[in-house]
Design a protein around this motif. Sequence first.
Motif, PDB file in Angstrom:
ATOM      1  N   ALA A 208       2.430  -1.635   8.156  1.00 12.22           N
ATOM      2  CA  ALA A 208       3.099  -2.897   8.472  1.00 12.22           C
ATOM      3  C   ALA A 208       2.088  -4.030   8.600  1.00 12.22           C
ATOM      4  N   PHE A 209       0.967  -3.765   9.249  1.00 16.76           N
ATOM      5  CA  PHE A 209      -0.101  -4.749   9.418  1.00 16.76           C
ATOM      6  C   PHE A 209      -0.609  -5.234   8.062  1.00 16.76           C
ATOM      7  N   LEU A 210      -0.864  -4.315   7.146  1.00 14.48           N
ATOM      8  CA  LEU A 210      -1.445  -4.691   5.853  1.00 14.48           C
ATOM      9  C   LEU A 210      -0.430  -5.374   4.953  1.00 14.48           C
ATOM     10  N   ARG A 211       0.811  -4.972   5.032  1.00 12.87           N
ATOM     11  CA  ARG A 211       1.835  -5.677   4.250  1.00 12.87           C
ATOM     12  C   ARG A 211       2.015  -7.106   4.775  1.00 12.87           C
ATOM     13  N   GLU A 212       1.885  -7.280   6.077  1.00 12.07           N
ATOM     14  CA  GLU A 212       1.976  -8.622   6.659  1.00 12.07           C
ATOM     15  C   GLU A 212       0.840  -9.511   6.154  1.00 12.07           C
ATOM     16  N   LEU A 213      -0.329  -8.911   5.905  1.00 11.44           N
ATOM     17  CA  LEU A 213      -1.465  -9.673   5.386  1.00 11.44           C
ATOM     18  C   LEU A 213      -1.341  -9.948   3.895  1.00 11.44           C
ATOM     19  N   GLY A 214      -0.358  -9.319   3.236  1.00 12.02           N
ATOM     20  CA  GLY A 214      -0.123  -9.621   1.829  1.00 12.02           C
ATOM     21  C   GLY A 214      -0.298  -8.486   0.863  1.00 12.02           C
ATOM     22  N   ALA A 215      -0.544  -7.264   1.355  1.00 12.50           N
ATOM     23  CA  ALA A 215      -0.707  -6.133   0.436  1.00 12.50           C
ATOM     24  C   ALA A 215       0.547  -5.961  -0.415  1.00 12.50           C
ATOM     25  N   ASP A 216       0.349  -5.818  -1.730  1.00 16.23           N
ATOM     26  CA  ASP A 216       1.480  -5.630  -2.643  1.00 16.23           C
ATOM     27  C   ASP A 216       1.907  -4.170  -2.705  1.00 16.23           C
ATOM     28  N   GLU A 217       0.960  -3.278  -2.477  1.00 15.50           N
ATOM     29  CA  GLU A 217       1.238  -1.846  -2.514  1.00 15.50           C
ATOM     30  C   GLU A 217       0.404  -1.194  -1.431  1.00 15.50           C
ATOM     31  N   PHE A 218       0.938  -0.138  -0.814  1.00 13.22           N
ATOM     32  CA  PHE A 218       0.230   0.550   0.267  1.00 13.22           C
ATOM     33  C   PHE A 218       0.185   2.043  -0.030  1.00 13.22           C
ATOM     34  N   ILE A 219      -0.991   2.638   0.178  1.00 17.12           N
ATOM     35  CA  ILE A 219      -1.143   4.079   0.011  1.00 17.12           C
ATOM     36  C   ILE A 219      -1.697   4.663   1.304  1.00 17.12           C
ATOM     37  N   ASP A 220      -0.979   5.624   1.869  1.00 14.66           N
ATOM     38  CA  ASP A 220      -1.417   6.344   3.065  1.00 14.66           C
ATOM     39  C   ASP A 220      -2.303   7.500   2.599  1.00 14.66           C
ATOM     40  N   TYR A 221      -3.624   7.329   2.798  1.00 18.23           N
ATOM     41  CA  TYR A 221      -4.559   8.330   2.264  1.00 18.23           C
ATOM     42  C   TYR A 221      -4.426   9.678   2.972  1.00 18.23           C
ATOM     43  N   THR A 222      -3.767   9.703   4.153  1.00 17.88           N
ATOM     44  CA  THR A 222      -3.594  10.987   4.835  1.00 17.88           C
ATOM     45  C   THR A 222      -2.509  11.827   4.173  1.00 17.88           C
ATOM     46  N   GLU A 224      -1.468  11.033   0.543  1.00 17.76           N
ATOM     47  CA  GLU A 224      -1.590  10.993  -0.908  1.00 17.76           C
ATOM     48  C   GLU A 224      -2.996  10.581  -1.314  1.00 17.76           C
ATOM     49  N   ARG A 225      -3.420  11.032  -2.489  1.00 13.96           N
ATOM     50  CA  ARG A 225      -4.745  10.677  -2.988  1.00 13.96           C
ATOM     51  C   ARG A 225      -4.627   9.452  -3.892  1.00 13.96           C
ATOM     52  N   PRO A 226      -5.275   8.355  -3.544  1.00 11.90           N
ATOM     53  CA  PRO A 226      -5.158   7.141  -4.361  1.00 11.90           C
ATOM     54  C   PRO A 226      -5.523   7.376  -5.816  1.00 11.90           C
ATOM     55  N   GLU A 227      -6.553   8.198  -6.053  1.00 13.45           N
ATOM     56  CA  GLU A 227      -7.016   8.412  -7.428  1.00 13.45           C
ATOM     57  C   GLU A 227      -5.995   9.171  -8.265  1.00 13.45           C
ATOM     58  N   ALA A 228      -5.034   9.820  -7.603  1.00 15.61           N
ATOM     59  CA  ALA A 228      -3.974  10.511  -8.346  1.00 15.61           C
ATOM     60  C   ALA A 228      -2.763   9.612  -8.580  1.00 15.61           C
ATOM     61  N   LEU A 229      -2.705   8.482  -7.872  1.00 12.26           N
ATOM     62  CA  LEU A 229      -1.515   7.631  -7.921  1.00 12.26           C
ATOM     63  C   LEU A 229      -1.678   6.382  -8.768  1.00 12.26           C
ATOM     64  N   VAL A 230      -2.859   5.772  -8.726  1.00 14.02           N
ATOM     65  CA  VAL A 230      -3.013   4.471  -9.383  1.00 14.02           C
ATOM     66  C   VAL A 230      -4.069   4.524 -10.477  1.00 14.02           C
ATOM     67  N   HIS A 231      -3.827   3.728 -11.517  1.00 18.59           N
ATOM     68  CA  HIS A 231      -4.745   3.659 -12.656  1.00 18.59           C
ATOM     69  C   HIS A 231      -4.768   2.226 -13.170  1.00 18.59           C
ATOM     70  N   ARG A 246     -17.157   7.970  -5.533  1.00 23.06           N
ATOM     71  CA  ARG A 246     -17.043   8.129  -6.992  1.00 23.06           C
ATOM     72  C   ARG A 246     -15.646   8.576  -7.429  1.00 23.06           C
ATOM     73  N   ARG A 247     -14.843   9.110  -6.493  1.00 24.73           N
ATOM     74  CA  ARG A 247     -13.483   9.520  -6.866  1.00 24.73           C
ATOM     75  C   ARG A 247     -12.649   8.333  -7.334  1.00 24.73           C
ATOM     76  N   PHE A 248     -13.022   7.112  -6.925  1.00 24.37           N
ATOM     77  CA  PHE A 248     -12.260   5.930  -7.324  1.00 24.37           C
ATOM     78  C   PHE A 248     -12.558   5.491  -8.756  1.00 24.37           C
ATOM     79  N   LEU A 249     -13.587   6.064  -9.372  1.00 22.16           N
ATOM     80  CA  LEU A 249     -13.896   5.691 -10.750  1.00 22.16           C
ATOM     81  C   LEU A 249     -12.705   5.943 -11.663  1.00 22.16           C
ATOM     82  N   ARG A 250     -11.966   6.994 -11.391  1.00 18.30           N
ATOM     83  CA  ARG A 250     -10.853   7.363 -12.280  1.00 18.30           C
ATOM     84  C   ARG A 250      -9.638   6.460 -12.122  1.00 18.30           C
ATOM     85  N   THR A 251      -9.659   5.572 -11.103  1.00 19.52           N
ATOM     86  CA  THR A 251      -8.555   4.621 -10.959  1.00 19.52           C
ATOM     87  C   THR A 251      -8.759   3.368 -11.813  1.00 19.52           C
TER      88      THR A 251
END
Length: 336
Positions: A208-222, A224-231, A246-251
């Motif tokens: 809620a805090f991050l969406r209030e600041l303007g985040a367009d999309e939110f991923i709960d790393y606890t 889901e794995r961001p590198e598996a969701l976004v590209h 380095r796991r973020f390289l694949r995004t």
Amino acid sequence: MPTPTMKAIRLHEHGGPEVLRHEDVPLPEPGPGEVLVRVHAVGVNPPDWYLRDGLTDLPPETRPVFSLPVIPGTDVSGVVEAVAADVDGFSVGDEVFGLLRFPSFDGGAYAEYVAAPASDLALKPPGIDHVHAAGAAMAGLTAWQFLIEVGHDHPSPFQTARHRPTALGSGTTVLVNGAAGGVGHLALQLAKGKGAQVVAVASGAHEAFLRELGADEFIDYTKERPEALVHDIDLVLDTVGGPHSRRFLRTLKRGGALFPVFFGEFDEEETARLGVTVSGTQVRSNGTQLAQLGRLLDTGAVRVAVDSTFPLADARAAHERAARGHLQGKIVLTVA
């Protein structure tokens, strides 16, 4: 005539939060190019506990030289009490904030007074209080120098090439890892201010805090794995950094960039094969940039979130809070 003294937090040895001592120390005097600041608030930052621990988390070749006892801290907000004869631009009574002498460990901010280089300071935005101003300096300048403008020619200890921020605009997608922390929540707002789409990665409690600041999309790393969701991301700002970055390289899309704030180990062959860039810089004190950030803070275009505050004498409790992690914004020490 007795030497004037003040209260400060000092380290006489390295260790856990219990080694932070609240004691009387000599009142500093401003040298050439400096002003004396009566401190009202102090931002708490990772380098403070790196110093307390003895810099064991840093590669030996990157460790600044310092000697004990030492007063930790770099981020201050307060009021100018005295001005050296060669200083223009500040007067007694001015409210100021700054990141002092970084990347050295000579900031001396955990104190009632500090002698501060005038070039490291900016006028405090009248629209925010000392607590929020103190929380803005290091985190805000880190986000600024990674994303907007480096503002200095000093090489990073972690790479030979000069860091170049990615141009941000309406067609740019930025992923911020650790988005709820000090650097992360300010970087999110700076990227949004440039028109970028922002994917925020943090634990679910911060959605809620991050969406209030303007985040367009939110991923709960606890969950889901961001590198598996976004590209096809243009830029990843990884405020956590380190060996798992380095796991973020694949995004990233080809031509994209990964900016780890705490540098990790990367395979040049892998980055070349993916057609991406890994780059970082080391935040440095810069009063001019802080004044630019201050204008955004004053209008509310960027705001500083404060996780918690503690009196200066309770710096140990502030460091214990930091060690528990999952911060939402900044920890700040208050000085009566």
